[in-house]
Design a protein around this motif. Structure first.
Motif, short mmCIF file in Angstrom:
data_model
loop_
_atom_site.label_atom_id
_atom_site.label_comp_id
_atom_site.label_asym_id
_atom_site.label_seq_id
_atom_site.Cartn_x
_atom_site.Cartn_y
_atom_site.Cartn_z
N ALA A 1 0.83 -1.21 0.00
CA ALA A 1 0.00 0.00 0.00
C ALA A 1 0.86 1.26 0.00
N ALA A 2 1.95 1.24 0.77
CA ALA A 2 2.85 2.38 0.82
C ALA A 2 3.52 2.61 -0.53
N MET A 3 3.90 1.55 -1.19
CA MET A 3 4.55 1.66 -2.49
C MET A 3 3.62 2.28 -3.53
N ILE A 4 2.38 1.83 -3.58
CA ILE A 4 1.41 2.38 -4.53
C ILE A 4 1.11 3.84 -4.18
N THR A 5 1.06 4.15 -2.88
CA THR A 5 0.84 5.53 -2.44
C THR A 5 1.93 6.46 -2.96
N ILE A 6 3.17 6.01 -2.85
CA ILE A 6 4.30 6.84 -3.27
C ILE A 6 4.30 7.04 -4.78
N VAL A 7 3.98 6.00 -5.53
CA VAL A 7 3.92 6.14 -6.99
C VAL A 7 2.88 7.18 -7.38
N SER A 8 1.76 7.18 -6.67
CA SER A 8 0.70 8.14 -6.96
C SER A 8 1.07 9.55 -6.53
N TYR A 9 1.82 9.66 -5.42
CA TYR A 9 2.11 10.97 -4.85
C TYR A 9 3.31 11.65 -5.49
N SER A 10 4.41 10.90 -5.66
CA SER A 10 5.68 11.54 -6.03
C SER A 10 5.69 12.08 -7.44
N ILE A 11 4.74 11.64 -8.30
CA ILE A 11 4.69 12.17 -9.65
C ILE A 11 4.27 13.64 -9.65
N ASN A 12 3.59 14.09 -8.59
CA ASN A 12 3.07 15.46 -8.55
C ASN A 12 4.16 16.51 -8.68
N ASN A 13 5.22 16.38 -7.87
CA ASN A 13 6.30 17.36 -7.92
C ASN A 13 6.99 17.36 -9.28
N THR A 14 7.15 16.17 -9.86
CA THR A 14 7.79 16.07 -11.17
C THR A 14 6.94 16.75 -12.24
N ILE A 15 5.62 16.56 -12.17
CA ILE A 15 4.72 17.19 -13.13
C ILE A 15 4.80 18.71 -13.04
N VAL A 16 4.87 19.23 -11.82
CA VAL A 16 4.95 20.69 -11.64
C VAL A 16 6.23 21.23 -12.30
N ILE A 17 7.34 20.55 -12.10
CA ILE A 17 8.60 21.00 -12.70
C ILE A 17 8.55 20.94 -14.22
N PHE A 18 7.99 19.85 -14.76
CA PHE A 18 7.91 19.74 -16.22
C PHE A 18 6.91 20.72 -16.81
N ASP A 19 5.93 21.12 -16.02
CA ASP A 19 5.02 22.18 -16.47
C ASP A 19 5.79 23.49 -16.63
N ARG A 20 6.69 23.76 -15.68
CA ARG A 20 7.54 24.95 -15.80
C ARG A 20 8.51 24.81 -16.99
N VAL A 21 9.00 23.61 -17.22
CA VAL A 21 9.87 23.37 -18.38
C VAL A 21 9.14 23.72 -19.67
N ARG A 22 7.92 23.28 -19.79
CA ARG A 22 7.13 23.57 -20.99
C ARG A 22 6.93 25.07 -21.18
N GLU A 23 6.58 25.77 -20.10
CA GLU A 23 6.37 27.21 -20.19
C GLU A 23 7.67 27.94 -20.53
N ASN A 24 8.76 27.54 -19.92
CA ASN A 24 10.04 28.18 -20.19
C ASN A 24 10.52 27.90 -21.60
N ASN A 25 10.22 26.73 -22.13
CA ASN A 25 10.55 26.42 -23.53
C ASN A 25 9.79 27.35 -24.48
N LYS A 26 8.51 27.58 -24.19
CA LYS A 26 7.71 28.47 -25.02
C LYS A 26 8.27 29.89 -25.00
N ILE A 27 8.63 30.36 -23.81
CA ILE A 27 9.18 31.71 -23.67
C ILE A 27 10.50 31.83 -24.43
#
Length: 373
Positions: free
Chosen positions: A241-267
């Motif tokens: 249960a802990a392992m599945i929880t982490i897979v679901s949770y830890s992607i959030n921070n990565t997504i936020v950073i890649f969202d900034r990557v996309r915006e900075n690429n556009k700029i």
């Protein structure tokens, strides 16, 4: 947060640290396996996966309701479970009746958890512990012999002569309730989750972001397992249960950073339409822009789960501690692993495209470089 150095460009350092953790876990695994002379003991596999035994001690009064007395009786039971004399008798039994030579350390029981159940005169001390490894005891004959000796010893301690006229001691064997089916389901669930995340990130961002995110998630799970081994924390169904929880949770921070990557690429493309984009610079800028948010969310979540780990029962800690490891690994991969992987893979992809364009249309590429100059 002010950081002067380019974080993704220091990828050699960031990539080495997880390997060091894995090597430490491997050393701990080997140490326990050699100590117990049993490979299965290298990882602290709980009774959900390996099966086990339960001993129930009823004293016939409410003495167990007092925490100090409860702890004293628990120490007594644990002492019997790890009694040298009992272990020696089981070793001798194995030699005489099964022609097997077993080390005493492989016979001693390891407690999985303990608790109180029922109330009043029926209040029971319940202690769950592991069976002797299937390596030595495929038919559970030695485990049964050990349990009989344990109950016999406890009956001597909690006898009428010692002031426990209404006490009773019983034991039972429990099967591997999770075992192969749970492990198989967990692996399938994890694979499906990774596939869906990969597709989502590729659609929303690009291929390199998706691959970097998936590698980061695999890193989180591996480090979580490695730290669980290193600290010899019991692995039960709560760990899944802990392992599945982490897979679901830890992607959030990565997504936020890649969202900034996309915006900075556009700029960057708007400001310098013909220039070659520095992917390390984009990844570094995006990481630093998201750093405060990443730290705040991780610390907030960590605070809550640490309270669970400190105040919770043993079964709660078996869930909380791996989650803590996963949160640390998730923060590390989001900030240090995935941006560096993205920049490395994106650079390789861009270089390949330029090399291919140069081969197919060298005049055009030469003109474009001249125009940029």
């Amino acid at each position: 947060m002010k950081i002067n150095r380019n974080i993704p460009k220091m990828f050699k350092i960031w990539f080495v640290i997880p390997f060091v953790i894995i090597l430490i876990a491997a050393a701990v695994f080997t140490g326990y396996a050699v100590s117990y002379k049993d490979v299965s003991k290298g990882m602290n596999i709980g009774t959900d996966f390996a099966g086990g035994s339960v001993v129930n001690v009823v004293l016939g009064d409410s003495e167990l309701s007092d925490n100090n007395k409860y702890n004293a009786h628990l120490d007594t039971v644990v002492g019997v479970l790890q009694d040298d004399a009992i272990a020696e008798q089981v070793v001798a039994y194995a030699k005489e009746n099964l022609d097997k030579t077993i080390d005493k350390s492989a016979v001693k029981a390891t407690v999985s958890y303990s608790q109180k159940s029922d109330t009043g005169a029926n209040m029971t001390l319940v202690v769950k512990y592991d069976n002797i490894s299937k390596t030595y005891d495929p038919t559970n004959e030695l485990t049964e012999k050990r349990n009989e000796l344990i109950v016999e010893k406890l009956n001597e301690i909690y006898s009428a002569e010692n002031g426990y006229a209404n006490a009773s001691v019983t034991y039972s064997n429990i099967g591997a309730t999770a075992s192969e089916s749970l492990i198989r389901t967990a692996i399938i669930s994890l694979a499906i989750s990774l596939a869906i995340i990969l597709v989502y990130v590729i659609i929303r961002f690009e291929l390199w972001s998706g691959l970097a995110a998936i590698i980061a998630l695999i890193h989180d799970v591996v480090i979580m397992v490695a730290l669980t081994i290193a600290f010899h924390i019991q692995v039960n169904s709560s760990f899944i249960a802990a392992m599945i929880t982490i897979v679901s949770y830890s992607i959030n921070n990565t997504i936020v950073i890649f969202d900034r990557v996309r915006e900075n690429n556009k700029i960057e493309k708007k400001l310098n339409q013909n220039a070659i984009i520095d992917n390390f610079e984009i990844a570094d800028r995006s990481t630093k822009q998201s750093m405060t948010r990443t730290i705040n969310t991780t610390v907030t979540t960590m605070f809550a789960i640490v309270i669970f780990a400190i105040l919770g029962a043993s079964t709660v800690r078996e869930f909380a501690l791996p989650v803590i490891f996963g949160l640390i690994a998730g923060f590390y991969s989001s900030v240090f692993i995935s941006p560096a992987l993205y920049a490395l893979m994106k650079n390789a992809g861009d270089n390949w495209k330029r090399a291919r364009a140069n081969k197919t249309n060298p005049t055009f590429v030469g003109q474009k470089k001249k125009k940029n100059a």
